[in-house]
Design an enzyme around this catalytic site. Structure first.
Site: not given
Length: 497
Positions: A79, A108
Site C-alpha cells: 500500500q 487514512c
C-alpha cells in the site's frame, strides 16, 4: 501473459482470501504478518508506504519492502499513500515485483494525512484519483486496488466506488466510517454503506470496521455479502482472531518475539508497540512494568518484561484470581487476548436523562478548551507531558505557525533551515556542499574545517620535526672530530728518583 483482473485476480492470485490483515503504519511489518498468517490470516498488506519517499530513498525501499521478501508472506499487497500520478506510478513500478498488487490509500484520516494531502483527504478530488488509478492500471503488471472511507451520503459513497472501478480498480476495501470518525469520535462503522457498494460494483469488495471476534467476521460477510473482511485493531490485540480463539497473551507475545528473531532486522519501536497492544489490559494493572516496557532499549529487555508479565499473570491464576470478577468489565481475565473496546459517543435517551449528552458535552468542551485556551486541565496526558518539558509549548491551532513545505519533497521544512528544506533533504544537500545547518544540527563544514586544521597542524609539526632533525645532523657533521693521537691514553712518566 495478461494480468488477472477483478474476481479472477481474487480467486487465483489471492486464493479467495476472506480473512485479511489491514495495512497499519509501523505495525503490519513482516514478523507480524507471518505471525498473523500462522493463526488464520489469508492475505496481508504491508504498512502504508509514502510513495515520494519510496522513490527517492533507497534505504527506505530496502527497509520496508526489498529486505522483507519471504515465500511464506504471500499473497501480499503493497500500500502507498500518494497525491501525484507520476510519483505513485514510479513507486508502484519499483514495488510490483515484490508483491501481488498495489493498493492506493484513500482511507487514512489522521492529521499527518491532512498535512501531506493524501489518504481520506483526497476523497473529494475525483478527477485526480481517476487519473492516478487509470495510469497505474495501464502501466503496472499487477492489479491496482483501493482502500476507502465512506461519505455521509450513501449515494455519494456508491458513486465514489463506481468511479474507482471505472478507472481500473480491481478490488476495493470499504472502511464503513467517514474521515471524521476517528479518536474519541470513532463510533460504529456503517455496514449499510459497505453492502451498497458491494451491490453496485462488479469487482471484489472487502469490508473493514467493527471486527473484534471471528463471529463479527462471519456476521459481516452474511449481512453485507462482501468477499473478505479486513481488521486492524482486532488483529493487534488478538493475532489469533481469525482462528476463533483467545489464547493467553504470553503465548502470542513469545511466538511473535521468536518470529522477530528469525527474521531480523525488525525496528525496536515496532516490537515495543506490539507488546503494548498485546499486554494492554494487563499493563493497566501492572503500571510499574508498563513504565519499564517504555524505557528498555533492546529486544532481550523487551522479552524480559514480557516474561515478568507472564509470571505475574500465572501467579494470579495460581491464586485462583481467574475465577474472580473480571477487571474493568472485561469479558475475559486481563491475560487473555481480547479486543480493546473504545468508548462510543453516546446519544441521549428518550427522557433526556441519560449520561449520553453529558458525556458528549464534556468531550466537546474539552476539545474547545484545547483549541482555544489550552489550559493544563484540558490537555491530554501526552500534551501535559510535553508542557512539563516545555512550559512555552503552544497547543492552539490558530496560533501555531503554518507549515511551509520543503522545496524538494513537499514535507514540512525546518523553520530556521538555511536551505529551506526538511531535515532529510537538508542533510543530503549539506553533505554534498559541505555546509552547516545549525537548525538541523548538521555540522559538515565545521567538521571538515576542524579536520583540515588538524591535518595542517600535524603537517606543521612533522615539518618542524624534520627541520630539527636536519639541523642536528648538520651541527654534528660540522664539529671537529677527535684525532687518534688524542684518543690514546697518556701514560705519565715515572718521577725521577
Amino acid at each position: 501473459m495478461a494480468k488477472l483482473q477483478g474476481f479472477e485476480f481474487w480467486r487465483k492470485t489471492l486464493k479467495e482470501a476472506r480473512f485479511v490483515v489491514a495495512p497499519m503504519v509501523d505495525q503490519s511489518e513482516l514478523a507480524w504478518r507471518l505471525l498473523s498468517r500462522r493463526h488464520g490470516a489469508q492475505l496481508c498488506y504491508t504498512p502504508m508506504l509514502h510513495a515520494q519517499v519510496f522513490v527517492r530513498d533507497a534505504n527506505y525501499r530496502r527497509e520496508n519492502l526489498y529486505n522483507e521478501v519471504c515465500e511464506e508472506d504471500r499473497p501480499l499487497i503493497t500500500q502507498f499513500c500518494a497525491n501525484d500520478p507520476e510519483v505513485f506510478l514510479q513507486a508502484a513500478l519499483m514495488a510490483q515485483d515484490y508483491c501481488d498488487a498495489i493498493d492506493l490509500n484513500l482511507g487514512c484520516p489522521q492529521m499527518i494525512a491532512k498535512r501531506g494531502h493524501y489518504g481520506a483527504f483526497l476523497q473529494d478530488e475525483w478527477e485526480l484519483l481517476e487519473k492516478m488509478i487509470r495510469l497505474a492500471h495501464e502501466k503496472l503488471s499487477v492489479p491496482i486496488t483501493c482502500k476507502i472511507r465512506v461519505f455521509k451520503e450513501l449515494e455519494r459513497t456508491v458513486r465514489y466506488a463506481q468511479m474507482l472501478e471505472k478507472a481500473g480498480c480491481q478490488l476495493i476495501t470499504v472502511h464503513g466510517r467517514t474521515k471524521d470518525q476517528k479518536g474519541a469520535m470513532t463510533g460504529i462503522a456503517n455496514w449499510e454503506h459497505i453492502m451498497a457498494v458491494r451491490n453496485a460494483v462488479n469487482i471484489p469488495v472487502f469490508a473493514n470496521g467493527n471486527i473484534q471476534h471471528l463471529s463479527d467476521v462471519e456476521r459481516c460477510i452474511q449481512e453485507t455479502g462482501v468477499h473478505g473482511v479486513m481488521t486492524a485493531e482486532g488483529n493487534l490485540h488478538n493475532p489469533a482472531l481469525f482462528e476463533g480463539c483467545s489464547p493467553p497473551v504470553w503465548e502470542m507475545a513469545e511466538e511473535y518475539l521468536e518470529v522477530v528473531k528469525q527474521h531480523p532486522p525488525c525496528t525496536l519501536s515496532f516490537v515495543r508497540a506490539h507488546l503494548f497492544k498485546l499486554w494492554h489490559h494487563t499493563l493497566q494493572i501492572h503500571q510499574d512494568l508498563r513504565e519499564e516496557l517504555g524505557k528498555v532499549k533492546n529486544l532481550e529487555a523487551l522479552a524480559g518484561i514480557s516474561k515478568q508479565l507472564r509470571l505475574r499473570c500465572q501467579e494470579e491464576i495460581a491464586r485462583g484470581k481467574d475465577a474472580e470478577e473480571k477487571e474493568g468489565g472485561l469479558p475475559f481475565p486481563h491475560w487473555i487476548c481480547q479486543p480493546y473496546i473504545r468508548p462510543e459517543p453516546k446519544e441521549p435517551d428518550a427522557n433526556g436523562n441519560s449520561k449520553g449528552p453529558e458525556v458528549k458535552k464534556t468531550v466537546c468542551q474539552k476539545r474547545a478548551l484545547e483549541e482555544s485556551e489550552a489550559t493544563a486541565d484540558a490537555l491530554s496526558k501526552n500534551k501535559q507531558k510535553k508542557r512539563s518539558r516545555n512550559p512555552n509549548k503552544n497547543f492552539c491551532p490558530d496560533q501555531k505557525p503554518k507549515y511551509i513545505k520543503c522545496e524538494q519533497c513537499g514535507n514540512p521544512k525546518g523553520n530556521k533551515c538555511v536551505f529551506n528544506l526538511c531535515r532529510g533533504c537538508c542533510k543530503k544537500k549539506a553533505f554534498k556542499e559541505v555546509a552547516d545547518c545549525p537548525s538541523h544540527g548538521l555540522r559538515f563544514k565545521t567538521r571538515a574545517d576542524k579536520q583540515k586544521a588538524e591535518e595542517e597542524e600535524d603537517a606543521r609539526k612533522e615539518e618542524d620535526a624534520r627541520k630539527e632533525s636536519s639541523e642536528t645532523e648538520r651541527s654534528s657533521s660540522s664539529s671537529p672530530q677527535p684525532s687518534e693521537q688524542s684518543t690514546e691514553l697518556q701514560v705519565p712518566s715515572k718521577p725521577p728518583l
